[in-house]
Design a protein around this motif. Sequence first.
Motif, short mmCIF file in Angstrom:
data_model
loop_
_atom_site.label_atom_id
_atom_site.label_comp_id
_atom_site.label_asym_id
_atom_site.label_seq_id
_atom_site.Cartn_x
_atom_site.Cartn_y
_atom_site.Cartn_z
N ASP A 1 62.07 -57.01 23.91
CA ASP A 1 60.56 -57.52 23.93
C ASP A 1 60.27 -57.75 22.56
OD1 ASP A 1 57.96 -57.72 24.47
OD2 ASP A 1 57.18 -55.80 24.47
N MET B 1 49.14 -77.55 33.28
CA MET B 1 48.47 -76.52 33.64
C MET B 1 48.51 -76.16 35.18
SD MET B 1 44.42 -75.33 33.47
CE MET B 1 43.88 -76.47 32.21
N PRO C 1 52.38 -61.18 28.99
CA PRO C 1 52.29 -59.90 29.60
C PRO C 1 51.76 -58.68 28.76
CG PRO C 1 54.55 -60.59 29.37
CD PRO C 1 53.73 -61.82 29.07
N ASP C 2 52.29 -58.85 27.53
CA ASP C 2 52.04 -57.52 26.62
C ASP C 2 50.53 -57.65 26.41
OD1 ASP C 2 54.09 -55.92 25.01
OD2 ASP C 2 55.00 -58.12 25.30
N PHE D 1 46.92 -79.19 25.65
CA PHE D 1 47.02 -78.02 26.41
C PHE D 1 48.60 -77.73 26.26
CE2 PHE D 1 48.10 -75.70 30.30
CZ PHE D 1 47.12 -74.72 30.03
N LEU E 1 48.65 -56.56 29.76
CA LEU E 1 48.55 -55.01 29.87
C LEU E 1 47.62 -54.30 28.94
CD1 LEU E 1 52.42 -53.59 30.14
CD2 LEU E 1 50.26 -53.06 31.50
N PRO F 1 57.37 -55.86 28.62
CA PRO F 1 56.15 -55.68 28.07
C PRO F 1 55.38 -54.40 28.11
CG PRO F 1 56.40 -57.62 29.38
CD PRO F 1 57.65 -56.96 29.41
N VAL G 1 57.58 -59.16 21.38
CA VAL G 1 56.24 -58.73 20.98
C VAL G 1 56.18 -57.43 20.23
CG1 VAL G 1 53.74 -58.34 21.67
CG2 VAL G 1 55.23 -60.31 22.71
#
Lengths: 89, 254
Positions: free
Chosen positions: B54, A1, A49-50, B31, A53, B142, B56
Amino acid sequence: MTALQAVLLILVGAGGLAVAATRDPVRQALVASLFGLLLGALFFAFQAPDVALSQIVVGSLALPAMILLAIARTRARAAADRQREEPSE
Amino acid sequence: MTPRARLAVFALAAVGLAALLVWGLAGLPRFGDYEGRYGRIIARDTVPQRKATDAVGVTTFDYRGIDTLGEEFILLVSVVGVMALLRAHREETDESRARAQELERIRKAPLPSESLTLLGQTLAPIVLVLGIYVVAHGHLTPGGGFQGGVVLAAALLVLYLTTGRTAFRRLRAVAAFEAVEALGALGYALIGVGGLIAGAQFLHNFIPHGHSGLLTGGTVPLANVSVGFAVAGAIATLLSEMLDQDLLRSRGGR
C-alpha cells in the motif's frame, strides 16, 4: 470519465445541495452522513480507496455522531435551564 | 448600510468570485491528466524498497511519517480541549449528587428491546474484527491505523446505542480510553526515536523490511498499530465524554 464517475459526481453535487437545504440540525446530521458516504463512493470510483475509507469513517460515522451528541447535550442543557427557571414544574 | 447597498456589494463580490473561478477552472489540466512527479516515483519505488504494497500507507507512515506525527498530536490536543471544556462545565454542579441521580436514572431507564440488543451484540464483534483487520493490513491494502481506529471506536458506539446498561459500565472506562490514546501517541513517537537509536534520522524505517505478506514494511505496520490505538482511544474518549450526564438525564428522565 466513466459513467459511474459521472453519476457519482452528479449525486455528490445533489447531496451537497441537500445538506445545505436541510434546516433541522438533527436531520441535517443524517443527510450529511449520507453525503459522506456518497463522497466516499466518489473517491473510490476515482481510484483513491485509502481516502475513500477515511472519508467514510469520518464523514458518515464520526462527524454525524459528534453532531448528534452535541445537539443532544445542548437541548438537555436548555431543558435543565428551563426547569430551574420554573421550579414548580 | 442599507439593504440595497449590501446587495450591490454582494453582487460585485459574486461577479468577482465567479470571474476568478472561471479563470482558475480554465487553467486546470485536462481530466485524468497527472503532471506531478512524486506520485510516479512513489508508485515505482514503494514495493521494491519497502516490500509493502500500500503505497499510500507507506508514504503516510514512513516517507512522510513526520506529518503523521504532527496529525496525531493535533488529535491529542483536540481531545484534551474537548475534555477541558466539558469537564469545566461539569464542575459547576454538585458532582456527587449529580452522579447519584444519574445512576438512579440509568437504573430506571427502560431497557432497549431484546431484538435491538441482540442485533448490537451480533454487530459489535464483527465491527471489532473489521477494525482490527483494517489496522493490521494498513501497509498492504487500503486503510490503516486511522481508518481502523475509527471503526474500532464505532464498535463501542454500537454497543452503547443498543444495550442500555453498557452506559453504566462506561463510567469507569474513560480512564482506560485516555490511557489507550496516550499510549498510542507515545508508541508512534518511540518508533521515531528508534530510528535515532539505530543511528539514522528521526522516524527512519529501522526494522528489516521482510519479503512479502503481513510482516513487511518495517516500522509501517507498527506505526499503524500505534495510530490505531491512538485514534480508537481518542474517538472513544470523545464519545464517552459527550455521552455524559446531560444526555443520560434526558434519556432516562422523561
